[in-house]
Write an enzyme that holds these catalytic residues in place. Sequence first.
Site, PDB file in Angstrom:
ATOM      1  N   ASP A  31       1.454   6.166   5.757  1.00 18.08           N
ATOM      2  CA  ASP A  31       0.487   5.273   5.116  1.00 18.08           C
ATOM      3  C   ASP A  31       1.045   4.656   3.830  1.00 18.08           C
ATOM      4  O   ASP A  31       0.392   3.840   3.200  1.00 18.08           O
ATOM      5  CB  ASP A  31      -0.822   6.029   4.836  1.00 18.08           C
ATOM      6  CG  ASP A  31      -2.046   5.146   4.997  1.00 18.08           C
ATOM      7  OD1 ASP A  31      -1.942   4.080   5.642  1.00 18.08           O
ATOM      8  OD2 ASP A  31      -3.115   5.505   4.460  1.00 18.08           O
ATOM      9  N   ASP A  44     -12.288   6.801   3.706  1.00 17.73           N
ATOM     10  CA  ASP A  44     -11.109   6.553   4.547  1.00 17.73           C
ATOM     11  C   ASP A  44     -10.649   5.090   4.471  1.00 17.73           C
ATOM     12  O   ASP A  44      -9.594   4.744   4.981  1.00 17.73           O
ATOM     13  CB  ASP A  44     -11.412   6.944   6.006  1.00 17.73           C
ATOM     14  CG  ASP A  44     -10.154   7.207   6.817  1.00 17.73           C
ATOM     15  OD1 ASP A  44      -9.057   7.230   6.213  1.00 17.73           O
ATOM     16  OD2 ASP A  44     -10.270   7.379   8.049  1.00 17.73           O
ATOM     17  N   GLU A  88      -9.362   3.671   2.007  1.00 13.44           N
ATOM     18  CA  GLU A  88      -8.772   3.843   0.680  1.00 13.44           C
ATOM     19  C   GLU A  88      -7.697   2.807   0.377  1.00 13.44           C
ATOM     20  O   GLU A  88      -7.431   2.508  -0.781  1.00 13.44           O
ATOM     21  CB  GLU A  88      -8.179   5.255   0.546  1.00 13.44           C
ATOM     22  CG  GLU A  88      -6.783   5.459   1.136  1.00 13.44           C
ATOM     23  CD  GLU A  88      -6.714   5.249   2.644  1.00 13.44           C
ATOM     24  OE1 GLU A  88      -7.746   5.452   3.317  1.00 13.44           O
ATOM     25  OE2 GLU A  88      -5.635   4.872   3.143  1.00 13.44           O
ATOM     26  N   LYS A 121     -10.181  12.553   8.531  1.00  6.84           N
ATOM     27  CA  LYS A 121      -9.671  12.185   9.855  1.00  6.84           C
ATOM     28  C   LYS A 121      -9.702  13.428  10.744  1.00  6.84           C
ATOM     29  O   LYS A 121      -9.119  14.450  10.404  1.00  6.84           O
ATOM     30  CB  LYS A 121      -8.238  11.642   9.736  1.00  6.84           C
ATOM     31  CG  LYS A 121      -8.161  10.293   9.034  1.00  6.84           C
ATOM     32  CD  LYS A 121      -6.799   9.644   9.164  1.00  6.84           C
ATOM     33  CE  LYS A 121      -6.738   8.333   8.408  1.00  6.84           C
ATOM     34  NZ  LYS A 121      -7.601   7.266   8.984  1.00  6.84           N
ATOM     35  N   ARG A 142      -7.558  -0.428   0.761  1.00 12.55           N
ATOM     36  CA  ARG A 142      -8.052  -1.616   0.048  1.00 12.55           C
ATOM     37  C   ARG A 142      -8.442  -1.277  -1.382  1.00 12.55           C
ATOM     38  O   ARG A 142      -8.384  -2.116  -2.265  1.00 12.55           O
ATOM     39  CB  ARG A 142      -9.189  -2.265   0.833  1.00 12.55           C
ATOM     40  CG  ARG A 142     -10.404  -1.408   0.993  1.00 12.55           C
ATOM     41  CD  ARG A 142     -11.255  -1.800   2.182  1.00 12.55           C
ATOM     42  NE  ARG A 142     -10.619  -1.429   3.452  1.00 12.55           N
ATOM     43  CZ  ARG A 142     -11.150  -1.650   4.643  1.00 12.55           C
ATOM     44  NH1 ARG A 142     -12.304  -2.259   4.748  1.00 12.55           N
ATOM     45  NH2 ARG A 142     -10.510  -1.282   5.729  1.00 12.55           N
ATOM     46  N   LYS A 185       0.842  -1.203   0.000  1.00 13.96           N
ATOM     47  CA  LYS A 185       0.000   0.000   0.000  1.00 13.96           C
ATOM     48  C   LYS A 185       0.877   1.253   0.000  1.00 13.96           C
ATOM     49  O   LYS A 185       1.597   1.515   0.956  1.00 13.96           O
ATOM     50  CB  LYS A 185      -0.917   0.005   1.237  1.00 13.96           C
ATOM     51  CG  LYS A 185      -1.715   1.309   1.435  1.00 13.96           C
ATOM     52  CD  LYS A 185      -2.640   1.242   2.657  1.00 13.96           C
ATOM     53  CE  LYS A 185      -3.324   2.574   2.946  1.00 13.96           C
ATOM     54  NZ  LYS A 185      -4.185   2.529   4.146  1.00 13.96           N
TER      55      LYS A 185
END
Length: 513
Positions: free
Chosen positions: A305, A364, A366, A293, A368, A281
């Site tokens: 992330d 949020d 995102e 968020k 996946r 990811k």
Amino acid sequence: MRTLKLACMFFCALLIAGTANAQYLQTSTRFAAQSAAQADTLVVLVPADATVALDGWSQATRDQVARAMHAAGFTGAAGQQELLLAPIELPADRLVLMGVGQTAELPRHRAETMGAALSVLINDSTANIIEVNTQLIADTGEAARIAAEIAHGIDLRNYRFDRYKSAPEPRPAQSYHWQVAAVSDAQQAYDLLSAMAQGVFTARELTNLPGGDGFPAAFAEYALQQLAPLGVDVTILNPEQVLELGMGSLYGVSQGSQHKAHLLVAHWKGSDDPVIALVGKGNTFDTGGYNIKTDSASILQMQSDKAGGAAVVGAVKALAGQRAAVNVVAVVPLSQNAISGEALLPGDVVTAGNGKTIEVASTDAEGRLILADGIWYARHHFNPRVIADIATLTGAKNTALGTAYSAIFTNEPEIRDSLTLAGELTQELVWPLPLDNYSGIIDSRIADMRNSGTPGAQAGAIFLQQFAEETPWVHIDMASEALTATASGINPAGATGHGVRLLAEWVKLFSDQ
Ligand code: BES
Ligand code: MN
Ligand code: ZN
């Protein structure tokens, strides 16, 4: 499709030629059979209950060291560390005793942690030239292995992310001289671990980059620079290509950002075996999108992330640096989850590369969405024998396991067992969570599936399973292992590079099956 390997060959070679470690480390590491005459610090590796006396030590030195050991309760147990200043009748200013316990039972990760602790002591002193003497370890093969692993631990701890400091603190720059009888064994073991460290450093660098500088194209460019000189075949798909190939799920996440989706593909073909695919990811920043968020402490960590993407890039770098006989490809879907008038709205429907429609129940969730297309791309272009995806995917994983374990989801016992083994070797531990018996958990009224559900970690995994289809597959949720607020063990504060060592070791284990 644009293959940037050639374009990079010239200037990347200039950047990296001849200075394998220079970019991240300023220490030097040498192995020799003889001791270094001018060392200001002498470190002695001490097995359990050994008498500490090196060749040429006077009686006065022996007596003083024996007395100091007694006073400190030092027995040579693994992990013990004792500093003695101004040792009598020795040329060095400091003597450090490091317990290595029963050497045959000293696991690699313990040796690495001991190296990290030694580097903290050394960096806290004025030591410049350090000799580490291994002659008290009777088995010279074990001595060579342990020396290499401790040296690796020193390196892992000494990484610094200081590119934004106008006046960075001087980096650790000591010379370490390792006295070992089996010089070439130690050197060989260290070279392999050094390649691993380079992979970890690349992952840390990518993960540490703030969102504003580490956007998708910048991530891809940095990875290209790091990988191409090692002979890794790197392809970068631009946003138009992502759309043309039908990866609407990947594209959608950053459609509202000025930094649109990219897809990075990095292939190390060290053998003719069927490909092992690692999909990471690479969400370069997670605002949450319109499901924004609102917790200021957690959004402040969301430059991390991209840590799953960084981990697969780092793992491929490590394997290529080791010239490993494995056929491995890293696929990194790259996005920036941001808002604007163009951004995905909650409830929008996107279509993934495999034709499946997805209701975006939460913008949020995102990770996946981009991984779905990353997994599809890996299957479609490489027909891999196995896919491992790795991601900072859910807060729910953190609630269940904390940072001690990453969650793994798979229906294949061989994958679970080999990953567990790789986790124990590297101390990047994994723990299985179930996939079965959650039917209906991602059902959507209007589309083929929705991108969220309860329980949260399982919903993420089951969503991704739809895209792996019949390819043997594992999902690794490493949410919250990516960053550490304070330095500890082999990690300086900041990005840990978590996943690089786990995946690189796993690929080698799995290749041999
Ligand atoms: N990147 C986050 C997950 C995360 C949380 C990583 C904390 C590291 C630390 C992910 O994109 C996310 O926002 N997940 C949501 C999913 C939910 C909206 C279905 C979560 O876990 O809350
Ligand atoms: Mn998110
Ligand atoms: Zn995310």
